[in-house]
Design an enzyme around this catalytic site. Structure first.
Site, PDB file in Angstrom:
ATOM      1  N   PRO B 107      58.795  49.804  -6.715  1.00 51.27           N
ATOM      2  CA  PRO B 107      58.309  51.156  -6.997  1.00 51.27           C
ATOM      3  C   PRO B 107      57.606  51.219  -8.344  1.00 51.27           C
ATOM      4  O   PRO B 107      58.048  50.589  -9.301  1.00 51.27           O
ATOM      5  CB  PRO B 107      59.576  52.013  -7.016  1.00 51.27           C
ATOM      6  N   GLY B 109      56.796  52.224 -11.864  1.00 50.35           N
ATOM      7  CA  GLY B 109      57.639  52.770 -12.923  1.00 50.35           C
ATOM      8  C   GLY B 109      59.039  52.214 -12.891  1.00 50.35           C
ATOM      9  O   GLY B 109      59.904  52.618 -13.667  1.00 50.35           O
ATOM     10  N   CYS B 110      59.273  51.254 -12.025  1.00 47.15           N
ATOM     11  CA  CYS B 110      60.590  50.641 -11.920  1.00 47.15           C
ATOM     12  C   CYS B 110      60.536  49.321 -12.661  1.00 47.15           C
ATOM     13  O   CYS B 110      59.824  48.414 -12.263  1.00 47.15           O
ATOM     14  CB  CYS B 110      60.901  50.410 -10.442  1.00 47.15           C
ATOM     15  N   VAL B 111      61.256  49.199 -13.791  1.00 48.18           N
ATOM     16  CA  VAL B 111      61.121  47.976 -14.600  1.00 48.18           C
ATOM     17  C   VAL B 111      62.240  46.974 -14.357  1.00 48.18           C
ATOM     18  O   VAL B 111      63.207  47.281 -13.718  1.00 48.18           O
ATOM     19  CB  VAL B 111      61.059  48.303 -16.107  1.00 48.18           C
TER      20      VAL B 111
END
Lengths: 98, 111, 123
Positions: B107, B109-111
């Protein structure tokens, strides 16, 4: 001569310059330049005027990508990638207005 | 370039194990990735995986966890639309882990 | 989250969607920003209004059709989308041609809205 334009007429003056300098021949609108070939855009008048001295083509897949394949200005000819290649071979010279 | 082998066929992945070509995905690949992730796929897991695939089909992005949680709650009920439930199914994060099993990109913005 | 930390963020989109990477990059930034619970507004000006045109089919140019993602913004609680009236008119595009609900503003109102922001990022 074939003139290839790939910039939106409302964001860049490449098409304007081409129409100012080039005298006749064929024009192919690709990428963001396909917006020039759509009805109701502010450049429509200039395209209609240019149709008097140029044969104008527009790349169909680029129009479809932008959701505008159903509003080509009358007289502008849609071409596919094969047609693109044909235009570059039938014209002796080819100029990309980058 | 990394890849995984499922049923004798090779599938390209990125270095974190996400499928490169979304169209490669099938249930066998999902089961394989789940196994690597130490997840035993149950009906509840599939429910989330299928939801993610439908979401991606519709919007062409993998939802952020917060968005996924809310959307699952709407569709499958409040008992499932909460992070406790989703993390119990996918301990390393419903976004990260479930998306990997669903064959979707990580996704945004998913780090 | 404390309300003191909420800022007004505006993303200004001025580029057509597929010829350059700007529109897609802006969308990614917006989706990431959504995670921080800020007050986000999206503005579509000039060729940027083309980003929201209905019926985009990118199969022929073999690129990602990210136009569907604008419809996901609502789920990200990004509901303030503004389109400039003059930009639509110059392109022969109407509100009905757009794939999401937007607020159409004239240039004066748009300018006022920009003035109210804490952070403005332009793409």
């Amino acid at each position: 001569m074939l003139h290839i334009i790939n910039k939106s007429p409302l964001a860049n003056n490449a098409l304007d310059s081409c129409l100012r300098v080039a005298q006749s021949g064929e024009i192919l609108l690709i990428e963001d330049a396909v917006y020039a070939a759509t009805t109701g855009n502010a450049f429509e008048g200039k395209i209609r005027k240019a149709l008097e001295r140029f044969k104008i083509h527009v790349l169909q897949p680029d129009l479809e990508a932008r959701g505008l394949a159903d509003r080509i200005i009358e007289g502008v000819i849609p071409v596919d990638y094969g047609g693109f290649v044909d235009l570059t071979t039938t014209n002796k010279t080819c100029q990309s207005w980058l | 370039m990394s890849s995984i082998e499922v049923d004798g066929k090779n599938y390209e992945t990125d270095e974190e194990g996400y499928l490169t070509n979304l169209t490669d995905w099938n249930k066998e690949i999902a089961n394989y990735i789940a196994q690597v992730e130490n997840i035993n796929m149950t009906e509840q897991h599939w429910e989330v995986i299928n939801f993610l695939r439908e979401y991606f089909e519709e919007y062409q992005i993998a939802p952020a966890v917060r968005v996924l949680t809310k959307a699952i709650g709407k569709k499958l009920g409040a008992d499932k639309g909460n992070s406790e439930y989703l993390y119990s199914l996918f301990p390393y994060g419903p976004g990260k882990q479930a998306c990997k099993i669903a064959g979707l990109p990580k996704p945004t913005g998913c780090v | 989250m404390s309300h003191i930390n909420i800022k007004k963020f505006m993303f200004v989109n001025r580029k057509a969607p597929h010829g350059t990477i700007y529109a897609l990059e802006a969308l990614e930034v917006v989706l990431i920003t959504a995670a921080f619970d800020q007050d986000v507004s999206l503005v579509f000006l000039d060729d940027g209004v083309y980003q929201l045109k209905k019926g985009q089919q990118t199969k022929g140019i073999e690129t990602k059709n990210f136009s569907s993602a604008y419809r996901a913004l609502e789920g990200y609680d990004i509901e303030k989308l503004y389109v400039e009236k003059e930009s639509l008119e110059a392109r022969g595009i109407s509100e009905e041609d757009l794939l999401v609900d937007v607020t159409v503003l004239g240039r004066t109102e748009m300018g006022e809205l920009m003035n109210q922001q804490d952070v403005v990022m332009s793409f």
